[in-house]
Design a protein around this motif. Structure first.
Motif, PDB file in Angstrom:
ATOM      1  N   GLY A 105     -19.929 -40.401 -43.980  1.00 34.19           N
ATOM      2  CA  GLY A 105     -20.101 -39.277 -43.055  1.00 34.19           C
ATOM      3  C   GLY A 105     -19.488 -38.026 -43.652  1.00 34.19           C
ATOM      4  O   GLY A 105     -18.283 -37.972 -43.879  1.00 34.19           O
ATOM      5  N   GLY A 106     -20.338 -37.052 -43.913  1.00 35.66           N
ATOM      6  CA  GLY A 106     -19.859 -35.797 -44.507  1.00 35.66           C
ATOM      7  C   GLY A 106     -20.000 -34.643 -43.532  1.00 35.66           C
ATOM      8  O   GLY A 106     -20.410 -33.548 -43.886  1.00 35.66           O
ATOM      9  N   GLY A 107     -19.640 -34.865 -42.273  1.00 37.60           N
ATOM     10  CA  GLY A 107     -19.508 -33.758 -41.320  1.00 37.60           C
ATOM     11  C   GLY A 107     -18.160 -33.097 -41.571  1.00 37.60           C
ATOM     12  O   GLY A 107     -17.539 -33.290 -42.631  1.00 37.60           O
ATOM     13  N   ALA A 108     -17.672 -32.360 -40.591  1.00 38.56           N
ATOM     14  CA  ALA A 108     -16.403 -31.650 -40.783  1.00 38.56           C
ATOM     15  C   ALA A 108     -15.257 -32.628 -41.042  1.00 38.56           C
ATOM     16  O   ALA A 108     -14.407 -32.382 -41.914  1.00 38.56           O
ATOM     17  CB  ALA A 108     -16.111 -30.788 -39.563  1.00 38.56           C
ATOM     18  N   SER A 109     -15.213 -33.751 -40.329  1.00 36.10           N
ATOM     19  CA  SER A 109     -14.086 -34.686 -40.518  1.00 36.10           C
ATOM     20  C   SER A 109     -14.070 -35.234 -41.937  1.00 36.10           C
ATOM     21  O   SER A 109     -13.018 -35.278 -42.589  1.00 36.10           O
ATOM     22  CB  SER A 109     -14.175 -35.861 -39.541  1.00 36.10           C
ATOM     23  N   GLY A 110     -15.239 -35.681 -42.414  1.00 32.35           N
ATOM     24  CA  GLY A 110     -15.316 -36.247 -43.757  1.00 32.35           C
ATOM     25  C   GLY A 110     -14.954 -35.206 -44.798  1.00 32.35           C
ATOM     26  O   GLY A 110     -14.216 -35.485 -45.757  1.00 32.35           O
ATOM     27  N   ALA A 111     -15.458 -33.980 -44.628  1.00 30.80           N
ATOM     28  CA  ALA A 111     -15.202 -32.922 -45.613  1.00 30.80           C
ATOM     29  C   ALA A 111     -13.706 -32.563 -45.631  1.00 30.80           C
ATOM     30  O   ALA A 111     -13.105 -32.409 -46.699  1.00 30.80           O
ATOM     31  CB  ALA A 111     -16.050 -31.692 -45.273  1.00 30.80           C
ATOM     32  N   GLY A 126      -8.037 -21.268 -35.346  1.00 35.04           N
ATOM     33  CA  GLY A 126      -7.910 -22.705 -35.121  1.00 35.04           C
ATOM     34  C   GLY A 126      -8.760 -23.518 -36.084  1.00 35.04           C
ATOM     35  O   GLY A 126      -8.764 -24.742 -36.021  1.00 35.04           O
ATOM     36  N   MET A 127      -9.509 -22.856 -36.975  1.00 36.04           N
ATOM     37  CA  MET A 127     -10.536 -23.565 -37.736  1.00 36.04           C
ATOM     38  C   MET A 127     -10.194 -23.787 -39.207  1.00 36.04           C
ATOM     39  O   MET A 127     -11.009 -24.320 -39.959  1.00 36.04           O
ATOM     40  CB  MET A 127     -11.869 -22.804 -37.621  1.00 36.04           C
ATOM     41  N   SER A 128      -9.002 -23.378 -39.645  1.00 33.98           N
ATOM     42  CA  SER A 128      -8.628 -23.619 -41.039  1.00 33.98           C
ATOM     43  C   SER A 128      -8.645 -25.125 -41.320  1.00 33.98           C
ATOM     44  O   SER A 128      -8.314 -25.929 -40.454  1.00 33.98           O
ATOM     45  CB  SER A 128      -7.226 -23.058 -41.283  1.00 33.98           C
ATOM     46  N   ALA A 129      -8.991 -25.498 -42.535  1.00 32.41           N
ATOM     47  CA  ALA A 129      -8.953 -26.924 -42.909  1.00 32.41           C
ATOM     48  C   ALA A 129      -7.517 -27.394 -43.100  1.00 32.41           C
ATOM     49  O   ALA A 129      -7.266 -28.597 -43.149  1.00 32.41           O
ATOM     50  CB  ALA A 129      -9.743 -27.131 -44.202  1.00 32.41           C
ATOM     51  N   TRP A 130      -6.571 -26.429 -43.204  1.00 34.25           N
ATOM     52  CA  TRP A 130      -5.186 -26.769 -43.551  1.00 34.25           C
ATOM     53  C   TRP A 130      -4.267 -26.454 -42.372  1.00 34.25           C
ATOM     54  O   TRP A 130      -4.042 -25.271 -42.077  1.00 34.25           O
ATOM     55  CB  TRP A 130      -4.743 -25.973 -44.784  1.00 34.25           C
ATOM     56  N   VAL A 190     -21.404 -20.260 -40.359  1.00 36.86           N
ATOM     57  CA  VAL A 190     -20.435 -19.700 -41.307  1.00 36.86           C
ATOM     58  C   VAL A 190     -19.387 -20.762 -41.658  1.00 36.86           C
ATOM     59  O   VAL A 190     -18.911 -20.840 -42.790  1.00 36.86           O
ATOM     60  CB  VAL A 190     -19.743 -18.449 -40.679  1.00 36.86           C
ATOM     61  N   TYR A 191     -19.077 -21.602 -40.697  1.00 35.67           N
ATOM     62  CA  TYR A 191     -18.053 -22.638 -40.937  1.00 35.67           C
ATOM     63  C   TYR A 191     -18.549 -23.690 -41.929  1.00 35.67           C
ATOM     64  O   TYR A 191     -17.783 -24.224 -42.726  1.00 35.67           O
ATOM     65  CB  TYR A 191     -17.661 -23.286 -39.600  1.00 35.67           C
ATOM     66  N   ARG A 192     -19.847 -23.933 -41.878  1.00 32.18           N
ATOM     67  CA  ARG A 192     -20.445 -24.880 -42.846  1.00 32.18           C
ATOM     68  C   ARG A 192     -20.237 -24.340 -44.266  1.00 32.18           C
ATOM     69  O   ARG A 192     -19.864 -25.072 -45.177  1.00 32.18           O
ATOM     70  CB  ARG A 192     -21.928 -24.979 -42.503  1.00 32.18           C
ATOM     71  N   ALA A 193     -20.447 -23.035 -44.444  1.00 33.82           N
ATOM     72  CA  ALA A 193     -20.264 -22.422 -45.772  1.00 33.82           C
ATOM     73  C   ALA A 193     -18.791 -22.496 -46.184  1.00 33.82           C
ATOM     74  O   ALA A 193     -18.472 -22.732 -47.351  1.00 33.82           O
ATOM     75  CB  ALA A 193     -20.741 -20.977 -45.733  1.00 33.82           C
ATOM     76  N   TYR A 194     -17.912 -22.333 -45.223  1.00 31.23           N
ATOM     77  CA  TYR A 194     -16.469 -22.410 -45.521  1.00 31.23           C
ATOM     78  C   TYR A 194     -16.107 -23.799 -46.038  1.00 31.23           C
ATOM     79  O   TYR A 194     -15.457 -23.945 -47.078  1.00 31.23           O
ATOM     80  CB  TYR A 194     -15.686 -22.071 -44.244  1.00 31.23           C
ATOM     81  N   LEU A 195     -16.555 -24.831 -45.334  1.00 32.45           N
ATOM     82  CA  LEU A 195     -16.205 -26.197 -45.763  1.00 32.45           C
ATOM     83  C   LEU A 195     -16.804 -26.503 -47.133  1.00 32.45           C
ATOM     84  O   LEU A 195     -16.183 -27.176 -47.957  1.00 32.45           O
ATOM     85  CB  LEU A 195     -16.659 -27.225 -44.719  1.00 32.45           C
ATOM     86  N   SER A 196     -17.970 -25.966 -47.391  1.00 26.31           N
ATOM     87  CA  SER A 196     -18.577 -26.183 -48.693  1.00 26.31           C
ATOM     88  C   SER A 196     -17.712 -25.517 -49.779  1.00 26.31           C
ATOM     89  O   SER A 196     -17.476 -26.101 -50.842  1.00 26.31           O
ATOM     90  CB  SER A 196     -19.991 -25.612 -48.625  1.00 26.31           C
ATOM     91  N   ASP A 197     -17.177 -24.342 -49.501  1.00 32.60           N
ATOM     92  CA  ASP A 197     -16.279 -23.665 -50.461  1.00 32.60           C
ATOM     93  C   ASP A 197     -14.962 -24.412 -50.634  1.00 32.60           C
ATOM     94  O   ASP A 197     -14.392 -24.432 -51.719  1.00 32.60           O
ATOM     95  CB  ASP A 197     -15.978 -22.245 -49.972  1.00 32.60           C
ATOM     96  N   ALA A 214     -15.712 -27.117 -53.070  1.00 30.16           N
ATOM     97  CA  ALA A 214     -16.307 -26.731 -54.361  1.00 30.16           C
ATOM     98  C   ALA A 214     -15.401 -26.985 -55.575  1.00 30.16           C
ATOM     99  O   ALA A 214     -15.880 -27.475 -56.603  1.00 30.16           O
ATOM    100  CB  ALA A 214     -16.749 -25.275 -54.296  1.00 30.16           C
ATOM    101  N   PRO A 215     -14.088 -26.695 -55.520  1.00 29.47           N
ATOM    102  CA  PRO A 215     -13.265 -26.887 -56.720  1.00 29.47           C
ATOM    103  C   PRO A 215     -13.231 -28.338 -57.216  1.00 29.47           C
ATOM    104  O   PRO A 215     -12.864 -28.578 -58.359  1.00 29.47           O
ATOM    105  CB  PRO A 215     -11.861 -26.460 -56.265  1.00 29.47           C
ATOM    106  N   PHE A 216     -13.588 -29.281 -56.360  1.00 29.40           N
ATOM    107  CA  PHE A 216     -13.463 -30.686 -56.748  1.00 29.40           C
ATOM    108  C   PHE A 216     -14.783 -31.280 -57.244  1.00 29.40           C
ATOM    109  O   PHE A 216     -14.859 -32.436 -57.609  1.00 29.40           O
ATOM    110  CB  PHE A 216     -12.936 -31.513 -55.562  1.00 29.40           C
ATOM    111  N   LEU A 217     -15.840 -30.456 -57.204  1.00 28.40           N
ATOM    112  CA  LEU A 217     -17.158 -30.939 -57.633  1.00 28.40           C
ATOM    113  C   LEU A 217     -17.465 -30.387 -59.018  1.00 28.40           C
ATOM    114  O   LEU A 217     -16.994 -29.316 -59.379  1.00 28.40           O
ATOM    115  CB  LEU A 217     -18.229 -30.404 -56.667  1.00 28.40           C
ATOM    116  N   SER A 218     -18.252 -31.112 -59.795  1.00 20.05           N
ATOM    117  CA  SER A 218     -18.731 -30.494 -61.034  1.00 20.05           C
ATOM    118  C   SER A 218     -20.226 -30.747 -61.114  1.00 20.05           C
ATOM    119  O   SER A 218     -20.744 -31.745 -60.579  1.00 20.05           O
ATOM    120  CB  SER A 218     -17.996 -31.061 -62.249  1.00 20.05           C
ATOM    121  N   ALA A 219     -20.920 -29.829 -61.793  1.00 21.93           N
ATOM    122  CA  ALA A 219     -22.387 -29.862 -61.807  1.00 21.93           C
ATOM    123  C   ALA A 219     -22.911 -31.186 -62.372  1.00 21.93           C
ATOM    124  O   ALA A 219     -23.942 -31.698 -61.941  1.00 21.93           O
ATOM    125  CB  ALA A 219     -22.911 -28.683 -62.620  1.00 21.93           C
ATOM    126  N   ASP A 220     -22.181 -31.772 -63.349  1.00 23.36           N
ATOM    127  CA  ASP A 220     -22.690 -33.002 -63.962  1.00 23.36           C
ATOM    128  C   ASP A 220     -22.249 -34.262 -63.218  1.00 23.36           C
ATOM    129  O   ASP A 220     -22.471 -35.378 -63.680  1.00 23.36           O
ATOM    130  CB  ASP A 220     -22.252 -33.082 -65.429  1.00 23.36           C
TER     131      ASP A 220
END
Ligand SMILES: Cc1cc2nc3c(=O)[nH]c(=O)nc-3n(C[C@H](O)[C@H](O)[C@H](O)COP(=O)(O)OP(=O)(O)OC[C@H]3O[C@@H](n4cnc5c(N)ncnc54)[C@H](O)[C@@H]3O)c2cc1C
Length: 459
Positions: free
Chosen positions: A15-21, A67-71, A104-111, A114-120
């Motif tokens: 599950g990659g909703g907000a909780s999983g992310a 209230g919406m920060s991931a941290w 907008v929150y979806r874009a935030y979680l994707s950002d 992002a640092p932990f993903l690599s294109a390959d």
């Protein structure tokens, strides 16, 4: 697969909703470089889930940006993110107390990820698109079976499968709250009924009006109560645990809340401050209640709790007020006692509160009766499979599965698993309020700390 030994440093989140992310972000930020995380999500986007998949500009967060920060230890992170570059372009957010569109929150979680993903695909985070249909614990790990026949292996699996989504549109013309835009087009003047008068009803009215629908909309729920509105600004205060009447009856708790709100109001405060002050204690209050009291709360007090606790953004409330005053929307208290389809028309027989019978003929019925569903209902076949296999068991009220305080699944015999855990609304049986980000991020932080510790021991 026999003999494969995986350590707790390979974690798969279903599950990659907000909780999983958010859980993945905590694991990867605070875990060491050897820790690997896979998110398995059946949607094509991670960080969206039910709440943040919408592209509607009028579907707003019902929680302030603060209230919406991931941290949890950096509450303004989301707001600062909004201010950078043009991320918040077109969004009116001058301070951390604003309510922005949910997309907008979806874009935030994707950002955040992002640092932990690599294109390959060699980064510490892997994202796998697919649906998990079964989990089998084996020596040293868990085999994760996907609907298309693939298998993934992990040391630990965390279920972040969220809300039990209703099955797709049924043959009776009733559509779910998030699928109306995908259903057959609706003539702009067609009458619509919405079952439920909570936040999803508010979303649906906003979408219908924005897309030019001008037909009458009737919203119906047992009590006909609408969510209350956030104040423009809040003035939080702290309630000490010693002030809270833990372990009392629902009736006493309700009287205490009313009395405290009156007292606070008498001192120039707002009842919303009280609700926010009770929030950090909500899980402990729930856990101090007997199963009977919890059942009574769900039957008699839940609606009142929810309209006070899960409030509308002021802009959303203005939209609802406008649609009520121009007559497009009417809200009824009552229930549907019969429904019948005749060609394009759905006939609903209603019993209004007070006993009066009434009838409605509409072209569409949107089911917004809420996200609190039997975990085995709807599309969540994985949960049914786990319960059937004895790896999980439902709580007596059937609002979630049983877990221990860290989210470990409790099996048929009552033993907590070391390898199967859960996070987010799936764990609501133990925590009740673990629905919104301020609670979910705390739970993710605690679970990540524990999993990182465990990985350190076995790595
Ligand atoms: C319409 C709506 C609006 C909301 N607005 C807010 C808000 O403004 N602020 C706030 O704090 N909270 C809000 N919430 C509360 C919301 O519960 C949380 O914010 C959060 O989105 C919960 O995320 P989740 O990942 O646990 O669940 P979900 O969003 O339900 O995500 C679960 C994910 O798991 C995937 N999944 C499920 N089963 C499988 C499987 N077997 N295999 C693979 N993938 C699977 C699903 O596809 C889904 O993407 C809202 C909720 C709703 C329903």
């Amino acid at each position: 697969m026999r003999g494969t030994v995986l350590n707790a440093g390979s974690i798969l989140i279903v599950g990659g909703g907000a909780s999983g992310a958010i859980l993945a972000a905590h694991l990867l930020r605070f875990g060491d470089a050897r820790l690997r995380v896979t998110i398995l999500e059946r949607r094509s986007v991670v960080g969206a889930g039910i709440a943040y998949s919408t592209d509607e500009p009028d579907h707003l967060l019902n929680t302030r940006a603060s209230g919406m920060s991931a941290w949890p230890d950096d509450p303004d992170h989301f707001w600062r993110w909004l201010q950078a570059d043009d991320r918040g372009a077109g969004v009116d957010c001058r301070d951390p107390f604003c309510f922005v569109p949910r997309r907008v929150y979806r874009a935030y979680l994707s950002d955040v990820l992002a640092p932990f993903l690599s294109a390959d695909g060699t980064g510490r985070l892997r994202i796998v698109e697919g649906e998990c249909v079964d989990l089998a614990q084996m020596r040293g790990g868990v085999a994760v079976e996907l609907a298309d026949g693939r298998t993934e292996l992990a040391g630990v699996v965390v279920l972040a499968t969220g809300h039990a989504e209703p099955e797709a549109t049924d043959a009776t013309g009733i559509v779910g709250p998030w699928e109306d835009s995908r259903a057959a087009p609706l003539p702009a003047d067609a009458p619509v009924a919405i079952l439920g008068t909570g936040l999803s009803m508010v979303d649906n009215v906003a979408r219908l009006r924005r897309t030019g629908h001008h037909g009458p909309i009737t919203a119906l729920s047992r009590r006909g109560l609408l969510p209350l509105v956030h104040a423009r600004a809040s003035t939080p205060f702290r309630l000490d645990a010693a002030d809270i009447p833990f372990g009392t009856s629902v009736a006493y708790l309700t009287r205490w809340l009313r009395g405290a709100a009156r007292w606070h109001g008498g001192n120039g405060g707002d009842w919303r401050d009280l609700m926010d002050a009770v929030r950090p204690h909500t899980q402990a209050i729930w856990q101090s209640m007997s199963i009977d009291s919890r059942a009574r709360f769900l039957r008699h007090a839940r609606t009142f709790w929810e309209i006070h606790r899960h409030r509308m953004a002021p802009q959303a409330a203005e939209g609802i007020a406008q649609s009520l005053s121009d007559g497009q929307l009417r809200v009824l208290a009552g229930r549907v006692v019969d429904k019948r389809q005749e060609g394009d028309t759905i006939h609903l027989a209603l019993r209004l509160r007070g006993g009066e019978a009434s009838a409605l003929a509409v072209r569409r019925v949107i089911d917004c009766t809420g996200i609190l569903r039997d975990p085995l209902s709807g599309r969540n076949h994985l949960m049914a499979r786990l319960v059937e296999a004895g790896e999980a068991r439902l709580d007596p009220l059937r609002i979630g599965i049983e877990t221990d305080a860290f989210g470990a699944l409790v099996d048929r015999r009552g033993a907590a698993s070391r390898r199967l855990l859960a996070v987010g609304p799936v764990t609501r049986a133990l925590f009740w309020e673990v629905t919104a980000i301020p609670d979910i991020r705390l739970q993710c932080a605690a679970l990540a700390r524990r999993l990182i510790q465990e990985a350190g021991r076995t790595g």
